[in-house]
Design an enzyme around this catalytic site. Sequence first.
Site, PDB file in Angstrom:
ATOM      1  N   CYS A   1       0.807  -1.223   0.000  1.00  0.00           N
ATOM      2  CA  CYS A   1       0.000   0.000   0.000  1.00  0.00           C
ATOM      3  C   CYS A   1       0.833   1.263   0.000  1.00  0.00           C
ATOM      4  O   CYS A   1       1.710   1.427   0.861  1.00  0.00           O
ATOM      5  CB  CYS A   1      -0.871   0.041   1.247  1.00  0.00           C
ATOM      6  SG  CYS A   1      -1.628  -1.517   1.642  1.00  0.00           S
TER       7      CYS A   1
ATOM      8  N   ASN B   1      -5.002   3.466   0.151  1.00  0.00           N
ATOM      9  CA  ASN B   1      -4.509   2.517  -0.861  1.00  0.00           C
ATOM     10  C   ASN B   1      -5.704   2.008  -1.688  1.00  0.00           C
ATOM     11  O   ASN B   1      -6.853   2.335  -1.371  1.00  0.00           O
ATOM     12  CB  ASN B   1      -3.782   1.380  -0.130  1.00  0.00           C
ATOM     13  CG  ASN B   1      -4.756   0.545   0.661  1.00  0.00           C
ATOM     14  OD1 ASN B   1      -5.670   1.073   1.285  1.00  0.00           O
ATOM     15  ND2 ASN B   1      -4.573  -0.755   0.643  1.00  0.00           N
TER      16      ASN B   1
ATOM     17  N   CYS C   1      -7.639  -0.641  -2.072  1.00  0.00           N
ATOM     18  CA  CYS C   1      -8.875  -1.285  -1.555  1.00  0.00           C
ATOM     19  C   CYS C   1      -9.431  -0.591  -0.323  1.00  0.00           C
ATOM     20  O   CYS C   1     -10.428  -1.027   0.256  1.00  0.00           O
ATOM     21  CB  CYS C   1      -8.596  -2.758  -1.287  1.00  0.00           C
ATOM     22  SG  CYS C   1      -8.021  -3.601  -2.768  1.00  0.00           S
TER      23      CYS C   1
ATOM     24  N   GLU D   1      -8.263  -0.005   2.814  1.00  0.00           N
ATOM     25  CA  GLU D   1      -8.061  -0.379   4.221  1.00  0.00           C
ATOM     26  C   GLU D   1      -6.949   0.396   4.917  1.00  0.00           C
ATOM     27  O   GLU D   1      -6.783   0.265   6.133  1.00  0.00           O
ATOM     28  CB  GLU D   1      -7.823  -1.895   4.350  1.00  0.00           C
ATOM     29  CG  GLU D   1      -6.508  -2.436   3.823  1.00  0.00           C
ATOM     30  CD  GLU D   1      -6.546  -2.726   2.329  1.00  0.00           C
ATOM     31  OE1 GLU D   1      -7.443  -2.207   1.641  1.00  0.00           O
ATOM     32  OE2 GLU D   1      -5.669  -3.456   1.848  1.00  0.00           O
TER      33      GLU D   1
ATOM     34  N   THR E   1      -7.504  -9.585   1.453  1.00  0.00           N
ATOM     35  CA  THR E   1      -6.828 -10.896   1.385  1.00  0.00           C
ATOM     36  C   THR E   1      -7.239 -11.700   0.152  1.00  0.00           C
ATOM     37  O   THR E   1      -7.363 -12.930   0.223  1.00  0.00           O
ATOM     38  CB  THR E   1      -7.057 -11.750   2.667  1.00  0.00           C
ATOM     39  OG1 THR E   1      -8.417 -12.209   2.724  1.00  0.00           O
ATOM     40  CG2 THR E   1      -6.748 -10.955   3.938  1.00  0.00           C
TER      41      THR E   1
HETATM   42  P1  ADP Z   1      -3.157 -10.052  -1.176  1.00  0.00           P
HETATM   43  O1  ADP Z   1      -4.176 -11.092  -0.807  1.00  0.00           O
HETATM   44  O2  ADP Z   1      -2.607 -10.285  -2.556  1.00  0.00           O
HETATM   45  O3  ADP Z   1      -2.057  -9.902  -0.182  1.00  0.00           O
HETATM   46  P2  ADP Z   1      -5.238  -8.024  -0.793  1.00  0.00           P
HETATM   47  O4  ADP Z   1      -6.351  -8.503  -1.663  1.00  0.00           O
HETATM   48  O5  ADP Z   1      -5.377  -8.216   0.681  1.00  0.00           O
HETATM   49  O6  ADP Z   1      -3.853  -8.636  -1.296  1.00  0.00           O
HETATM   50  O7  ADP Z   1      -5.004  -6.481  -1.066  1.00  0.00           O
HETATM   51  C1  ADP Z   1      -4.236  -5.715  -0.162  1.00  0.00           C
HETATM   52  C2  ADP Z   1      -3.708  -4.507  -0.837  1.00  0.00           C
HETATM   53  O8  ADP Z   1      -2.723  -4.910  -1.785  1.00  0.00           O
HETATM   54  C3  ADP Z   1      -4.706  -3.706  -1.661  1.00  0.00           C
HETATM   55  O9  ADP Z   1      -5.489  -2.831  -0.926  1.00  0.00           O
HETATM   56  C4  ADP Z   1      -3.768  -2.965  -2.561  1.00  0.00           C
HETATM   57  O10 ADP Z   1      -3.155  -1.892  -1.878  1.00  0.00           O
HETATM   58  C5  ADP Z   1      -2.732  -4.035  -2.864  1.00  0.00           C
HETATM   59  N1  ADP Z   1      -3.074  -4.784  -4.079  1.00  0.00           N
HETATM   60  C6  ADP Z   1      -3.889  -5.843  -4.200  1.00  0.00           C
HETATM   61  N2  ADP Z   1      -3.966  -6.261  -5.470  1.00  0.00           N
HETATM   62  C7  ADP Z   1      -3.172  -5.449  -6.174  1.00  0.00           C
HETATM   63  C8  ADP Z   1      -2.814  -5.345  -7.539  1.00  0.00           C
HETATM   64  N3  ADP Z   1      -3.286  -6.163  -8.463  1.00  0.00           N
HETATM   65  N4  ADP Z   1      -1.970  -4.353  -7.873  1.00  0.00           N
HETATM   66  C9  ADP Z   1      -1.471  -3.522  -6.962  1.00  0.00           C
HETATM   67  N5  ADP Z   1      -1.757  -3.575  -5.684  1.00  0.00           N
HETATM   68  C10 ADP Z   1      -2.592  -4.513  -5.284  1.00  0.00           C
END
Ligand code: ADP
Length: 572
Positions: free
Chosen positions: A89, A270, A272, A274, A420
Amino acid sequence: MTILTDNAQLVLRERYLLKDKKGRIRETPLEMFRRVAEAVAEAERKWSDEKAAKKWAGIFFEVMKKLNFLPNSPTLMNAGTPVGQLSACFVLPVEDDLKTIFETITQAALIQQKGGGTGFDFSHLRPKGDDIYTSGGYASGPVSFMKVFDAATEHVMQGGKRRGANMGVLLVNHPDIEAFIAAKSMNDTLRNFNISVGILDAFMEAVGNNDKWDLIHPNSQRIVKTLEARKLWQEIVRNAWSNGDPGLLFLDTINVANPTPKLGRIEATNPCGEVPLLPYESCNLGSINLSHYVRQKNSSKTVDWDQLAKVVEIAIRFLDDVVEINRYPDPVISEKTLGNRKIGLGVMGWAEMLIKLGIPYDTMEAVTLGEQVMKFIQEKSNASSASLATARGSFPNWEKSIYYPESPLRHATRTSIAPTGTISVIANTSSSIEPLFALVYQRKYVLNNDTLTTVNPLFLNYLYEQHLEVNDILEKAFEKGTCKDMEAIPPEIRDIFKTALEIPPYWHLRHQIAFQKYTDNAVSKTINLPSSATLEDVDYIYTTAWSSKAKGITVFRDNPLGKQVLNKGISG
Ligand code: ADP
């Protein structure tokens, strides 16, 4: 033992496991966890010795291997590699100046290339049609610049792994707010952006009182236009109803919780939502798999509080070490991030914890337990952050923070509920605090269009345990995505296995609010609405989210544009 599902292995092979120059995979999942654990535990040497680093590498390895805790994707992908950017983020500033706008686009591209997501507040840009003194021309406005950001993202594939993601915010009194609200109504515009209106309490009050609302020039502060607050609100609601955007960010609520108001007001999050951040800040996330913290006690099942306390302590230390070994993409980002050392510990598998405990999601019992679980995690996180502060020092801006002088802490924020999206697939559990999306579903992989069918393991277990006609039931559940009308399954079990669209939107919101109450940062949650939901439903959810002190809100009506990544049942 680590049990990885086919789905998890596919995701790991495609995007996480290291590859050689010819694209051949050169580590196993266990070797990946080892790589990450060792790289992160390197930080321990700073305060201790080789032996401590080894000990903590072992502990970090165990929690990941057991899928009890996982860090955000960039940490899994990049720790112990030359890339070394571990945060998910970031927020970057957008100033009303062409040169710095393009500098920000460059920084965003570099962040995205290494797996991070970026958020921006476009409210400082002069409105469309405004004069440009240097060229004698007219400004193109925030929405037009967002398209440039979007195009940049479109062409930066993250090391061939995933598409980048952005959050775009515009303040509700910006003169271009009407264009912004409608910016995603056309299919495929700004497809790499989530957009959110930066809401002020004064606006919500104006809507409530049916007052006028002034749109104000960001530079001169003059009133450019006056609207009916309620009309603008209705436009927001209508667009959210029709395509899920815009979401809302409640900036006043966010800033009441801003741990460092002396360093500036928070204007963006960021992608999403959060993690509200100051410009140039970044944040590292990690999530505890709650479905692993249910234990049989006498004849009933309960939350395993002792083990939960232990994993929180390990997770906070892990995330503190990540802040330490992280390689930041830019010296300013490094300086701002290390000043506050924000981390975001959250959860996944909440719905599965409830299923194991036999508590339906849409009940007060579930909501109350949600509060209790998150309160516990928050308290333990604070205690761990405080004890790290004693051992390693408070975050450098502590004296300028709301915690000074009573509470020395190592991190300006400790908790955050992330979606997640991918790590819950690796851990084979339900995502974040969301209910089950479907009992049997196909998951489409954006990158190669692959689809995989998955059955919820708890549902499958239940069918086996009860000696039910597994094939029959699964086929029906596959068609419908639910077990709602299946007579072979007793009603109390159907209640426990209700899926996202069977749960009234109000209960989705109740869970978001319950977890928000004990989360320093924000909660990323999608309020699912059936396609039959009305404008009034969206209005109600958005208004209640504000009055209940949510930090943001997003709704998603079932398949309005056919753009879901997760698809329910066979039709997907
Ligand atoms: P993960 O499960 O891959 O760890 P999350 O779905 O929990 O990720 O998302 C957490 C944060 O990661 C999002 O709020 C965003 O900041 C970043 N994020 C998620 N997907 C992407 C993506 N495709 N490109 C860039 N950042 C991402």
